[in-house]
Design a protein around this motif. Sequence first.
Motif, PDB file in Angstrom:
ATOM      1  N   LEU A  37       0.936  -1.105   0.149  1.00  0.00           N
ATOM      2  CA  LEU A  37       0.078  -0.055  -0.100  1.00  0.00           C
ATOM      3  C   LEU A  37       0.798   1.181   0.096  1.00  0.00           C
ATOM      4  O   LEU A  37       1.815   1.477   0.696  1.00  0.00           O
ATOM      5  N   ASP A  38       0.302   2.237  -0.571  1.00  0.00           N
ATOM      6  CA  ASP A  38       1.064   3.525  -0.585  1.00  0.00           C
ATOM      7  C   ASP A  38       0.411   4.414   0.490  1.00  0.00           C
ATOM      8  O   ASP A  38      -0.918   5.017   0.421  1.00  0.00           O
ATOM      9  N   VAL A  39       1.046   4.488   1.545  1.00  0.00           N
ATOM     10  CA  VAL A  39       0.406   5.026   2.977  1.00  0.00           C
ATOM     11  C   VAL A  39       1.324   6.096   3.131  1.00  0.00           C
ATOM     12  O   VAL A  39       2.456   6.227   3.166  1.00  0.00           O
ATOM     13  N   GLY A  40       0.302   7.427   3.618  1.00  0.00           N
ATOM     14  CA  GLY A  40       1.108   8.457   4.128  1.00  0.00           C
ATOM     15  C   GLY A  40       0.139   9.152   5.072  1.00  0.00           C
ATOM     16  O   GLY A  40      -0.945   8.770   5.263  1.00  0.00           O
ATOM     17  N   PRO A  41       0.711  10.121   6.153  1.00  0.00           N
ATOM     18  CA  PRO A  41       0.114  10.909   7.026  1.00  0.00           C
ATOM     19  C   PRO A  41      -1.053  11.720   6.215  1.00  0.00           C
ATOM     20  O   PRO A  41      -1.080  12.236   5.140  1.00  0.00           O
ATOM     21  N   LEU A  42      -2.205  11.845   6.849  1.00  0.00           N
ATOM     22  CA  LEU A  42      -3.367  12.744   6.236  1.00  0.00           C
ATOM     23  C   LEU A  42      -2.970  14.394   6.623  1.00  0.00           C
ATOM     24  O   LEU A  42      -3.193  15.095   5.489  1.00  0.00           O
ATOM     25  N   ILE A  43      -2.368  14.534   7.678  1.00  0.00           N
ATOM     26  CA  ILE A  43      -1.950  15.920   8.120  1.00  0.00           C
ATOM     27  C   ILE A  43      -0.517  15.905   8.586  1.00  0.00           C
ATOM     28  O   ILE A  43      -0.215  15.053   9.738  1.00  0.00           O
ATOM     29  N   ALA A  44       0.522  16.462   8.099  1.00  0.00           N
ATOM     30  CA  ALA A  44       1.867  16.541   8.272  1.00  0.00           C
ATOM     31  C   ALA A  44       1.950  16.805  10.085  1.00  0.00           C
ATOM     32  O   ALA A  44       1.579  17.787  10.387  1.00  0.00           O
ATOM     33  N   GLY A  45       2.659  16.002  10.651  1.00  0.00           N
ATOM     34  CA  GLY A  45       3.328  16.139  12.014  1.00  0.00           C
ATOM     35  C   GLY A  45       1.958  15.830  13.051  1.00  0.00           C
ATOM     36  O   GLY A  45       2.197  16.023  14.209  1.00  0.00           O
ATOM     37  N   ARG A  46       0.813  15.310  12.458  1.00  0.00           N
ATOM     38  CA  ARG A  46      -0.095  14.965  13.374  1.00  0.00           C
ATOM     39  C   ARG A  46      -0.397  13.444  13.324  1.00  0.00           C
ATOM     40  O   ARG A  46      -0.227  12.808  12.052  1.00  0.00           O
ATOM     41  N   GLU A  47      -0.882  12.606  14.539  1.00  0.00           N
ATOM     42  CA  GLU A  47      -1.317  11.407  14.375  1.00  0.00           C
ATOM     43  C   GLU A  47      -2.590  10.959  13.628  1.00  0.00           C
ATOM     44  O   GLU A  47      -3.003   9.924  13.337  1.00  0.00           O
ATOM     45  N   PHE A  48      -3.679  11.951  13.826  1.00  0.00           N
ATOM     46  CA  PHE A  48      -4.749  11.900  13.659  1.00  0.00           C
ATOM     47  C   PHE A  48      -5.038  11.705  11.773  1.00  0.00           C
ATOM     48  O   PHE A  48      -4.399  12.523  11.158  1.00  0.00           O
TER      49      PHE A  48
END
Length: 321
Positions: A4-15
């Motif tokens: 899977l191509d996975v990345g953060p939704l918001i840079a620097g946040r766990e949410f």
Amino acid sequence: MAQLDVGPLIAGREFGARIRGISFEQASDPAIREEVNALFEKHGMIVFEQVEPSGRMHVALSDIFGPLKDHPSKAVPRVDQDGMPGVIDMEAKVAEKGTMTVEGRTVISWLPWHFDHAYNNELNRAGVLRAIDIPPEGGLTGFLDGIELYQRLSPELRERIEGRNILYRMNVIMKDFRFGVPDDYTVHSERPGSAAVMEAAKDVPRAVHPAVWTRETGEKVLHLSPWMAEGIEGAETPEGEALVEAVSREIFALGKELAYWHKWSTTDMLVWDNWRVLHAVSGHDPRYKRRMQRTTIKGDYGLGYFEGGASNDNEILERTY
């Protein structure tokens, strides 16, 4: 199967997390499903980008997260999809009734922060949403993490709201929206069908849910829905209402800083944890239409109940919206 191509939704946040390009075939792969569910549990929501824009893909993604649940109300418009009970069809037509002014904008389909089915004792696990018709501007869907909300709520309000249970009742009349109402808020007309929904729900008992609950991970979640809240169980007093108002106003204020607002593409689908995340809709210009479809993932966190010990039978559920 490809990774899977996975990345953060918001840079620097766990949410939140993003997954790009998941395929119909990958959605049925056990290893992929396990990875996606682990991401969902950790991050609270996932935005799937560059996916096949079809009903079958909506089915496939929804099935990753659990069995589907029919919507409580038989009156809500459905979309027929094989193996997909209760796909609700949410459409705002051009120049339809239901307009309001919010913070200087005249819009339709604006909704305040809430969690789904607050008016029922059971809370569905999640929702999977996709866009069919997208207005050229506006029409964004916002998401707000209850873990971050709890952490950022003022210590004084945290202490006062924790341990309190909130009363909720089905109420789709936007003029009746009570807690955290924007200063510039005027309802010009109600959505078609609102009166009929209210008539059908008039004898349904109120539901009760905790304002704060604790996940198995130990994280505390502020999970108060300003929309459809009626007050604090056992404290329907001016002081109790003032507390719900204060927390609701802080939710709206924190939302301006913490919320993720999703600008839609027809090749997007997203899922959010209904036990953890609040969501809202920005509204859009009434000159344009907007159409969304949503599935409901079955499940319950086991903390809600109907006031007075009313049972969760089909007669009650089928009268709700």
